[in-house]
Design a protein around this motif. Structure first.
Motif, PDB file in Angstrom:
ATOM      1  N   ASP A 179      47.287 102.138  49.485  1.00  0.00           N
ATOM      2  CA  ASP A 179      47.819 100.977  50.197  1.00  0.00           C
ATOM      3  C   ASP A 179      49.301 100.848  49.864  1.00  0.00           C
ATOM      4  OD1 ASP A 179      47.871  98.868  51.905  1.00  0.00           O
ATOM      5  OD2 ASP A 179      46.367  97.668  50.852  1.00  0.00           O
ATOM      6  N   ASN A 183      54.144 102.594  47.811  1.00  0.00           N
ATOM      7  CA  ASN A 183      52.886 103.215  48.198  1.00  0.00           C
ATOM      8  C   ASN A 183      52.146 103.636  46.940  1.00  0.00           C
ATOM      9  OD1 ASN A 183      52.902 103.864  51.398  1.00  0.00           O
ATOM     10  ND2 ASN A 183      54.972 103.954  50.566  1.00  0.00           N
ATOM     11  N   ASP A 197      54.184 104.037  56.469  1.00  0.00           N
ATOM     12  CA  ASP A 197      53.242 104.322  55.387  1.00  0.00           C
ATOM     13  C   ASP A 197      52.835 105.793  55.351  1.00  0.00           C
ATOM     14  OD1 ASP A 197      53.361 101.715  54.685  1.00  0.00           O
ATOM     15  OD2 ASP A 197      51.441 101.130  55.551  1.00  0.00           O
ATOM     16  N   CYS A 217      41.646 103.762  53.126  1.00  0.00           N
ATOM     17  CA  CYS A 217      42.961 103.169  53.397  1.00  0.00           C
ATOM     18  C   CYS A 217      42.878 102.338  54.679  1.00  0.00           C
ATOM     19  CB  CYS A 217      44.033 104.246  53.520  1.00  0.00           C
ATOM     20  SG  CYS A 217      43.598 105.599  54.633  1.00  0.00           S
ATOM     21  N   ASP A 218      43.956 101.632  54.999  1.00  0.00           N
ATOM     22  CA  ASP A 218      43.956 100.798  56.198  1.00  0.00           C
ATOM     23  C   ASP A 218      44.437 101.599  57.411  1.00  0.00           C
ATOM     24  OD1 ASP A 218      46.640 101.039  55.826  1.00  0.00           O
ATOM     25  OD2 ASP A 218      46.997  98.944  55.284  1.00  0.00           O
ATOM     26  N   ARG A 261      38.399  97.755  50.090  1.00  0.00           N
ATOM     27  CA  ARG A 261      39.853  97.565  50.139  1.00  0.00           C
ATOM     28  C   ARG A 261      40.296  96.244  49.498  1.00  0.00           C
ATOM     29  NH1 ARG A 261      42.810  96.623  53.762  1.00  0.00           N
ATOM     30  NH2 ARG A 261      44.662  97.468  52.811  1.00  0.00           N
ATOM     31  N   GLU A 272      44.050  94.703  47.278  1.00  0.00           N
ATOM     32  CA  GLU A 272      44.745  93.417  47.385  1.00  0.00           C
ATOM     33  C   GLU A 272      44.818  92.720  46.033  1.00  0.00           C
ATOM     34  OE1 GLU A 272      46.184  92.739  50.149  1.00  0.00           O
ATOM     35  OE2 GLU A 272      45.261  94.402  51.239  1.00  0.00           O
TER      36      GLU A 272
END
Length: 278
Positions: A106, A146, A167, A186-187, A230, A234
């Motif tokens: 992330d 990153n 990213d 990952c997003d 995920r 955060e």
């Protein structure tokens, strides 16, 4: 911070620096291990305020650090460790010998100043550092961090890019040391079929969040599970932001970089202590 904790941090840092075989200059009165330990204390307990941390060490930890330098000397000594910081982060996160189930990638913005003060910023110059955060719908001026982290929440690898970079550029710079045959969640920002195929040939499964219209969509429950995993990223970034500081101050780019890397080292040591891994 307790005395036992400070000693534990110093022993780990000293062992890592001895592996790198850094040469100490003969005229120095404090070692690189002491300098980095002082910086770790500053990031964990004083929100990266080096002046307050050094004053506290002089007042209450003179038996552990008999020679506490002034802030200028301390900053110069810490900046000399910049070429070795990524290696230190890699070796530190690899200390716990635990088999990982998955990894996370992330990114987070590191703001140097508010948008209204960009024209007065002396640390960074140019539009290359002006980035955009889609999740918050806001622009920022600074760097983009990153990070590759494991399932324990330890940061394995870090790359700092200009704020305007995508990213995917951070993903391309990753070495993926000791991540063979593992899944990386990952997003959507890291979604790139070509990159997924290249990593798959190396035994690494890149698994970003996907929409229902994609050909590689795996089903609702799997996408829900990836969103749950995920959440750890955060949580990691929320603690890391506190260690970096609200607005990391530095008079040079190298000083800013070493401050961010030291915050990552401090976070890994803090996380390992909380999880009884050291």
């Amino acid at each position: 911070m307790t005395e036992d904790r400070i000693i534990t941090y110093f022993v780990i840092i000293d062992d890592l620096l001895k592996e790198l075989r850094l040469r100490e200059e003969p005229q120095t009165v404090i070692s690189n291990s002491e300098v980095l330990t002082m910086a770790v204390i500053a990031h964990i307990d004083f929100c990266a305020n080096y002046s307050k941390a050094l004053d506290w060490l002089k007042s209450f930890c003179s038996h552990l650090f008999p020679k506490v330098p002034d802030k200028s000397t301390f900053s110069r000594r810490l900046e000399k460790l910049l070429p070795y910081m990524q290696t230190i982060i890699l070796k530190l996160a690899s200390l716990p010998q635990v088999d990982e189930r998955y990894y996370l990638i992330d990114s987070m913005p590191v703001k140097v100043c508010e948008n209204a003060r960009i024209w007065t910023c002396k640390t960074l110059k140019g539009e290359l550092y002006r980035g955009y955060t889609p999740g918050k719908r806001e622009y920022f001026y600074g760097l983009k961090l990153n990070a590759l982290m494991d399932s324990k929440g330890l940061i394995r690898e870090v790359h700092l890019l200009e704020g305007s970079r995508h990213d995917i550029d951070g993903l391309a710079n990753m070495s993926f040391y000791s991540v063979e045959s593992k899944e990386i969640i990952c997003d959507k920002a890291y979604k790139n079929y070509l990159m997924e195929d290249i990593l798959k040939e190396e035994g690494i499964v890149l698994n970003p969040l996907r929409s229902t219209k994609e050909s590689r969509y795996e089903g609702g429950w799997i996408e829900y599970a990836k969103r749950l995993y995920r959440r750890l990223a955060e949580s990691v970034f929320s603690v890391l932001k506190r260690f970096i500081g609200m607005r990391p101050y530095s008079v040079s780019l190298n000083g800013l970089l070493v401050k961010i890397y030291t915050a990552v080292v401090s976070y890994n040591l803090y996380r390992m202590w909380k999880m009884n891994l050291i």
